[in-house]
Enzyme design. Structure first.
Site, PDB file in Angstrom:
ATOM      1  N   SER A 158      -4.818  38.338  29.199  1.00 16.54           N
ATOM      2  CA  SER A 158      -4.874  39.691  29.740  1.00 16.54           C
ATOM      3  C   SER A 158      -6.117  40.419  29.219  1.00 16.54           C
ATOM      4  CB  SER A 158      -3.576  40.438  29.402  1.00 16.54           C
ATOM      5  OG  SER A 158      -3.434  41.599  30.183  1.00 16.54           O
ATOM      6  N   ASP A 370       0.517  39.432  39.403  1.00 14.02           N
ATOM      7  CA  ASP A 370       1.458  38.759  38.494  1.00 14.02           C
ATOM      8  C   ASP A 370       2.376  39.739  37.771  1.00 14.02           C
ATOM      9  OD1 ASP A 370      -0.107  39.961  36.553  1.00 14.02           O
ATOM     10  OD2 ASP A 370      -0.941  38.102  35.759  1.00 14.02           O
ATOM     11  N   HIS A 411       2.834  37.270  34.567  1.00 12.53           N
ATOM     12  CA  HIS A 411       1.840  37.616  33.554  1.00 12.53           C
ATOM     13  C   HIS A 411       2.236  37.162  32.153  1.00 12.53           C
ATOM     14  CE1 HIS A 411      -1.691  39.929  32.375  1.00 12.53           C
ATOM     15  NE2 HIS A 411      -1.003  40.486  31.398  1.00 12.53           N
TER      16      HIS A 411
END
Length: 438
Positions: A158, A370, A411
């Site tokens: 991320s 996601d 994610h």
């Protein structure tokens, strides 16, 4: 007859042993061959994303029932170490800007006191120096006995992907502004000319930003959330062991005896949020991401790999083709199911046409996501960047992005929260990185 029976039994045992060894020896030989195929033994350093936490903090267990950021309730650091891949887990500011996080990551790897840069610190109104670290690898960047530079592999999830990209650019090119302001006192991080990173791998990273962070008022929402966390932890002894927000440079730590009202007021009016671009909310938005892309370039002597995630599907009742959370992929978030569904639906229908923005058009190509990041943003930096991004063809190309493909997971799955295949995925990734030439 008795002797013949004994010999018969002995023969059967030998045959059984031989058959058993024939089964196990090839796999053992293959494992040995795989280890011999390693071209480098560079350590791996893991860098978490926004709202992440360190291995010794209890926040993950309390908030997500997941002790470790990397692996959920399985410690990926130790799992990789056990397999011969030296691995370290960094813990940088969970709400900080990528610049501040990169400075902290550098100090955590190399050792020493965090230097955020004189020019940067003056511009954003915080202290120049931060915490002091022992360092994972004090010899990082030095030559070994064979004359080879001791490098590292950086893996970022991320926002961590943006952070490790920025660190690689600072090491390679430095900062002309910091050199001009600090002169001889400039940190080696800003001096440039350091080819200390073998590879950068990003997982579900918002290289072009995420439209989730483009929501108006995101900075204030983050400030209120920070205040809530800080106020709660301010009454707990050794609060940093629960969740360390690592914003010492801004003075955002609840003081002993400080009332909640005063603390909230101080946080909400901090220079970190008031007309500032030195925070995670700005960097994660599409405008901030493109600003970073303009100067954070892929370095010619570093390998870059990117993975994307997709956890949505087309809404069957939408005429426009909007995307919604796939319940088979995102329906395992328990108390957070509603939050993830809302986030996925927002990103799955958000569009704009504003030619004054860094990315002027957000259309249906941005809808697949996601749960936190638009899938289109995860392959590498497109807007504002001259970096080359190509689909991985089995041969890693240096100095450009090797896009490894899209995984149909959300994610968090890719770092092992709810995906059983995550550990094998990390072992495969570590193996690939170890096979890169020195």
């Amino acid at each position: 007859m008795v002797k013949r029976s004994k010999f018969k039994k002995l023969g059967a045992l030998i045959l059984t042993f031989a058959l058993t060894m024939s089964v196990f020896l090839p796999s053992a030989a293959a494992a040995a061959q795989k280890k011999e195929s390693r071209q480098n033994d560079y350590p791996i350093v893991l860098c978490h994303g926004c709202n992440g936490w360190g291995r010794d903090e209890a926040f993950g267990r309390l908030a997500f029932n997941a002790k470790y950021y990397w692996g959920g309730n399985v410690d990926f650091q130790e799992e990789l170490n056990d397999r011969g891949f030296t691995t370290y887990t960094a813990a940088v500011g969970p709400l900080s800007s990528n610049w501040d996080r990169a400075c902290e990551l550098y100090a955590q790897i190399k050792g020493g006191t965090v230097d955020y840069g004189e020019a940067h610190s003056k511009r954003y109104g915080h202290a120049r120096f931060g915490r002091t670290y022992k360092g994972f690898l004090p010899n990082w960047g030095q030559e070994d006995e064979d004359g080879n530079i001791q490098k590292v592999h950086l893996i970022g999830h991320s926002q961590g992907g943006q952070t490790v990209r920025l660190l690689s650019a600072l090491l390679g090119e430095g900062s002309a502004e910091e050199r001009a302001v600090s002169g001889e006192n400039v940190s080696p991080l800003f001096a440039g000319g350091h080819n200390w990173i073998s590879s950068v791998t990003t997982m579900a990273s918002p290289h072009d930003g995420t439209t989730l962070a483009d929501v108006k008022g995101t900075n204030k929402v983050a400030a209120v959330a920070l205040a809530a966390v800080g106020s709660g932890l301010g009454n707990i002894p050794n609060a940093n062991e629960v969740y360390d927000i690592k914003l010492d440079q801004f003075g955002l730590k609840r003081k002993s005896g400080e009332s909640l009202k005063k603390f909230l007021n101080r946080v909400l009016n901090s220079s970190m949020w008031t007309n500032s671009k030195d925070n995670c909310a700005y960097d994660l938005g599409t405008d901030g991401a493109v600003v970073q892309n303009r100067w954070v370039k892929a370095q010619p002597d570093t390998y870059y790999f990117s993975w994307a995630c997709l956890g949505t599907k087309k809404n069957p009742i939408s005429f426009e083709g909007h995307q919604i959370a796939d319940p088979l992929l995102m329906g395992d978030k328990k108390l957070y199911n509603a939050q993830w569904a809302a986030q996925a639906a927002f990103m799955g229908s958000y569009h704009r046409k504003d030619y004054s923005r860094e990315i002027p058009i957000i259309d249906e190509t941005w809808w697949p996501n996601d749960g936190y990041v638009n899938t289109i943003s995860q392959s590498g930096p497109h807007y504002g960047s001259t970096d080359i991004i190509e689909d991985f063809d089995g041969t890693p190309k240096i100095g450009q992005w090797n896009f490894m493909g899209i995984k149909h997971i959300d994610h968090e799955d890719i770092i092992g929260r709810n995906w059983d295949g995550a550990l094998d995925f990390f072992i495969e990734t570590a193996t690939m990185l170890s096979q890169l030439p020195k």
